[in-house]
Design an enzyme around this catalytic site. Structure first.
Site, short mmCIF file in Angstrom:
data_model
loop_
_atom_site.label_atom_id
_atom_site.label_comp_id
_atom_site.label_asym_id
_atom_site.label_seq_id
_atom_site.Cartn_x
_atom_site.Cartn_y
_atom_site.Cartn_z
N HIS A 82 -82.48 -64.39 15.89
CA HIS A 82 -83.46 -65.46 15.65
C HIS A 82 -83.02 -66.36 14.50
O HIS A 82 -82.90 -65.90 13.36
CB HIS A 82 -84.80 -64.80 15.33
CG HIS A 82 -85.94 -65.76 15.17
ND1 HIS A 82 -86.75 -65.74 14.05
CD2 HIS A 82 -86.41 -66.73 15.98
CE1 HIS A 82 -87.70 -66.65 14.19
NE2 HIS A 82 -87.50 -67.27 15.35
N HIS A 134 -85.73 -75.35 11.52
CA HIS A 134 -86.97 -74.86 12.13
C HIS A 134 -88.18 -75.70 11.78
O HIS A 134 -88.89 -76.19 12.64
CB HIS A 134 -87.21 -73.40 11.73
CG HIS A 134 -88.50 -72.87 12.27
ND1 HIS A 134 -89.69 -72.92 11.55
CD2 HIS A 134 -88.80 -72.28 13.45
CE1 HIS A 134 -90.66 -72.40 12.27
NE2 HIS A 134 -90.15 -72.00 13.43
#
Length: 290
Positions: free
Chosen positions: A41, A83
């Site tokens: 991730h 992100h």
């Protein structure tokens, strides 16, 4: 350095020092019988600053084939890998551009973002790490012979981001048969964004991030290949309901769940029969599910 960062630094030294690369596996070939596919991730983000090239390399040294990332568009239309829609948490944007709050990705040019330090927040060893462009990121993943789970972030903020993402993927050779069949998945929380990717490149494997109601799953199956929910929202019955349906490419819908960072929950969701697990700690999850 925070206690968390010190722990991460010690862990990376211990874990990466004696690691041996594992052989590559194909996304569709892996599954519950072999243990779920493990996705790093934002790269191996427990061990290096998220979404940086260092995190890609950390996953590689741990023997993890798949890395996940997030793409957004700068003010001048360049795709960067980050992100948050703002840059304050993971860069020194507040210091470099003190009058530019809230330091939104969409409000800064690619050249401005390239000036930012995206590593010092994580630890001194990563000072000077940069926010990579998607092109730079693809080069590193290709160099490492890894695979990419690419998230189109906040697509409502960036009209046309799907077309631009596909353009860069095509230019960098990631839309050839080999990459499309075995090494690339494009996902988003935006159903319309996933539909757009599927309409523009029907051959690309896509994923929807979320947990649609079981009754709604057939409508998602028309344009996606995966339902990728939070691990806290699923059980064995839900996973089975998803996998009973065939997705956009005529294969059973897959389930890749997020974000599982400990052995107990990794074993739990593996027991549900998920196809993949997205995690900051890919080595921990791999070892708990093999």
């Amino acid at each position: 350095m925070s206690a968390r960062t010190a722990t991460a630094s010690a862990a990376v030294a211990a874990l990466l020092g004696g690691c041996v690369l594992l052989p590559a596996t194909q996304a569709q070939a892996a599954g519950p019988k072999d243990g779920p596919v493990v996705f790093a991730h934002r790269g191996a983000s427990a061990y290096a600053p998220e979404n940086t090239l260092a995190a890609v390399d950390a996953a590689d040294r741990l023997g993890i084939d798949w890395v996940e990332n997030d793409v957004q568009l700068t003010k001048d239309g360049v795709l960067v890998v980050v992100h948050d829609t703002t840059l304050g948490r993971t860069t020194d944007a507040e210091q470099v551009f003190p009058g530019r709050a809230p330091w939104a990705v969409k409000d800064l040019t690619a050249a401005e973002i390239a000036r930012l330090d995206a590593g010092s927040w994580f630890g001194a060893a990563y000072a000077g790490a940069r926010v990579p462009t998607l092109t730079q990121y693809l080069h590193r993943v290709e160099r490492n012979r890894q695979k990419l789970l690419l998230e189109i972030k906040s697509p409502e903020t960036y009209p046309g981001i799907e077309r631009e993402t596909l353009r860069i993927l095509r230019e960098e050779g990631w839309l050839d048969r080999g990459h499309v069949k075995h090494r690339l998945i494009v996902q988003s929380f935006g159903a319309e964004s996933v539909k757009t990717v599927h309409a523009q490149r029907p051959d690309v494997v896509t994923g929807f991030l979320g947990t649609p109601a079981v009754a709604d799953l057939p409508s998602y199956a028309a344009f996606t290949d995966q339902i990728n929910p939070s691990h806290s929202t699923i059980g064995a019955d839900y996973v089975a309901a998803v996998q009973k349906l065939k997705g956009a490419h005529g294969k059973p819908l897959q389930v890749n769940t997020w974000t599982v960072n400990d052995a107990v929950n990794a074993a739990k969701v593996a027991g549900f029969g998920v196809d993949g697990i997205i995690t900051n700690n890919p080595d921990v999850v791999r070892d708990a599910t093999r």
